[in-house]
Structure formats: structure tokens, C-alpha cells
Design a protein around this motif. Structure first.
Motif, PDB file in Angstrom:
ATOM      1  N   SER A   1      -0.796  -0.169  -5.403  1.00 17.01           N
ATOM      2  CA  SER A   1      -2.083   0.518  -5.296  1.00 17.01           C
ATOM      3  C   SER A   1      -2.477   1.234  -6.579  1.00 17.01           C
ATOM      4  O   SER A   1      -3.518   1.883  -6.629  1.00 17.01           O
ATOM      5  CB  SER A   1      -2.060   1.515  -4.128  1.00 17.01           C
ATOM      6  OG  SER A   1      -1.028   2.465  -4.287  1.00 17.01           O
TER       7      SER A   1
ATOM      8  N   LYS B   1      -0.577  -2.639  -0.369  1.00 14.26           N
ATOM      9  CA  LYS B   1      -1.519  -1.938   0.500  1.00 14.26           C
ATOM     10  C   LYS B   1      -2.708  -2.832   0.798  1.00 14.26           C
ATOM     11  O   LYS B   1      -3.296  -3.419  -0.109  1.00 14.26           O
ATOM     12  CB  LYS B   1      -1.980  -0.654  -0.197  1.00 14.26           C
ATOM     13  CG  LYS B   1      -2.994   0.156   0.586  1.00 14.26           C
ATOM     14  CD  LYS B   1      -3.404   1.403  -0.212  1.00 14.26           C
ATOM     15  CE  LYS B   1      -4.455   2.196   0.509  1.00 14.26           C
ATOM     16  NZ  LYS B   1      -4.869   3.394  -0.261  1.00 14.26           N
TER      17      LYS B   1
ATOM     18  N   ALA C   1       0.386   4.822  -7.309  1.00 15.76           N
ATOM     19  CA  ALA C   1      -0.936   5.229  -7.782  1.00 15.76           C
ATOM     20  C   ALA C   1      -0.902   6.583  -8.476  1.00 15.76           C
ATOM     21  O   ALA C   1      -1.784   6.889  -9.290  1.00 15.76           O
ATOM     22  CB  ALA C   1      -1.937   5.254  -6.629  1.00 15.76           C
TER      23      ALA C   1
ATOM     24  N   ASN D   1       3.419   0.193  -3.574  1.00 19.43           N
ATOM     25  CA  ASN D   1       2.684  -0.718  -2.683  1.00 19.43           C
ATOM     26  C   ASN D   1       1.471  -1.327  -3.392  1.00 19.43           C
ATOM     27  O   ASN D   1       0.467  -1.645  -2.765  1.00 19.43           O
ATOM     28  CB  ASN D   1       2.278  -0.018  -1.389  1.00 19.43           C
ATOM     29  CG  ASN D   1       1.281   1.119  -1.600  1.00 19.43           C
ATOM     30  OD1 ASN D   1       0.979   1.481  -2.741  1.00 19.43           O
ATOM     31  ND2 ASN D   1       0.775   1.688  -0.518  1.00 19.43           N
TER      32      ASN D   1
END
Length: 235
Positions: free
Chosen positions: A180, A233, A149, A178
Motif C-alpha cells: 500500500s 491491500k 505506507a 501489504n
């Protein structure tokens, strides 16, 4: 320079869940912590040339946790390797604890930077690698651990774009992916770094042997990134 390894401390990888379990309370950012656990363990157990006694040694590797908004795994690994006392862990996040929700380099032994705000760690690592080069220190390496992210932040793309042409071969980045990030990367995360002249590998972020091989891969004349894919996530 002494490198930490599994024989240095009584704690092993199997102890990490118990160490993390000592840290309780709200605002733990659990997925941010657990996503980095294996990456952190392999780095501190087998790769980083750093020790609790050598944090002032100019020849040490510099590890910069950019993904500092979920530091539980980081604190657990630092405790397992003797940087911080295990007795500190139950106080995580409390008013008088040195182990805050974001690591503070002035309070946490072994922490090179204060972190948590997205997008800062990789640019600082670029500056660190430039500083090592300017001092003629050819052996120490700068490592930055970022989350996928964080690639939503423009500061990281400036750092990526600079480091490749600058040939910062002492610079290493681990992107824990993950799923995100808000924006997809054409060709995947590794392709973004490769376009800027980096060496790039993508591996299973839970596979210790694959992580070790990727972390220690040769990349002469180029900075190196390892994309460590973990489970997405949860919402």
C-alpha cells in the motif's frame, strides 16, 4: 519477567476471528486490521516479555503499535491475552467505549502509545530504546509495528537513519507490507534499513514459524527489522 504464552489464557489463535467479529460498525479499516493479525499473535503469544500484571514493570518489553488506524486485530489479541475484557469488544468505536478507532494509551490497558497518525511509532520507538539505554535497562526491548505506507513519511526515514549508526540493538521493527506504499524502494523495503546499518529479514507475514524465527534472530550491535509480506491491500 513473565512472558505471555498460549497456556496463560483460554483463548487461542483460532479464537481471533470470532473476537474480531464482535467489533462492528463503520470505519473499521478492515485490511489494516487483518494484515497485522498473525504478526500480533506471534509477538504476544511467543515473543514479547509482557503481561497484564506487569505493565508497570520497568523490565517489560515495550510494544508500540504505530499502525493504529486499524486496531481491531490489536484489540482482539489484547483481549485474548487478558489485557482487556472480551466484553469491551462489541462496543468498539462507540462514544463511551475505551476501544476507539485509534488506540488511546490512557484508556486501553496494555497500549504503550496513542497511535493512528502515520509516521510516529518508529521515531517514538527510537526514543524508547534510547531511554532504556540511558536507564541502564539492558533486557527490555522496544518493538514498533508499522505499515509499508508509513515509509512514505520522512519521520520514519530519519528514525531509520539514526538508529543504525546509534547501534540501538534493543530496537525491533516489524513492517507489515501489504503493497500500500506510494513509493517503491530500490531493492525492496529491507534494503532501505540495511543501508542504514540495520539487521533485516523478509518473511511471509502469515507463516507463524517464519515470523517467530525472524523475530528472535540474533542481531548483535544493530537494530533489527522484519518485513512481513501479506496479500496486497484490495482497492
Amino acid at each position: 519477567m513473565h512472558m505471555t504464552n498460549a497456556t496463560d489464557m483460554t483463548h487461542t489463535y483460532a479464537d481471533l476471528p470470532g473476537l474480531m467479529g464482535l467489533m462492528t460498525g463503520d470505519e473499521k479499516h478492515g485490511p489494516a486490521a487483518t494484515s497485522t493479525l498473525d504478526v500480533l499473535w506471534v509477538l504476544y503469544d511467543r515473543v514479547l516479555r509482557v503481561s497484564p500484571e506487569g505493565m508497570a514493570d520497568p523490565e517489560r518489553d515495550r510494544f508500540l503499535l504505530s499502525k493504529g488506524h486499524g486496531p481491531m486485530a490489536y484489540y482482539a489479541v489484547l483481549a485474548a491475552k487478558g489485557f482487556v475484557p472480551v466484553e469491551w469488544l462489541p462496543g468498539f468505536g462507540s462514544y463511551d467505549s475505551p476501544l476507539g478507532h485509534h488506540p488511546d494509551r490512557t484508556l486501553v490497558p496494555g497500549a504503550e502509545i496513542g497511535s493512528g497518525s502515520l509516521g510516529h511509532g518508529l521515531p517514538i520507538a527510537v526514543g524508547t530504546a534510547l531511554g532504556l539505554r540511558a536507564q541502564g535497562l539492558d533486557e527490555p526491548r522496544a518493538w514498533a509495528l508499522i505499515g509499508d505506507a508509513e515509509l512514505d513519511e520522512g519521520s520514519n526515514h530519519e528514525a531509520i537513519a539514526f538508529a543504525g549508526p546509534a547501534g540501538l540493538d534493543r530496537l525491533h521493527t516489524v513492517v507489515v507490507d501489504n503493497s500500500s506504499a506510494t513509493y517503491a524502494r530500490p531493492g525492496g523495503i529491507a534494503a532501505r534499513f540495511e543501508a542504514a546499518g540495520w539487521s533485516a529479514l523478509t518473511v511471509d507475514g502469515r507463516d507463524h514459524e517464519a515470523l517467530y524465527a525472524a523475530f528472535t534472530a540474533s542481531h548483535p550491535g544493530r537494530p533489527h527489522v522484519v518485513v512481513a509480506r501479506v496479500e496486497p491491500k484490495s482497492a
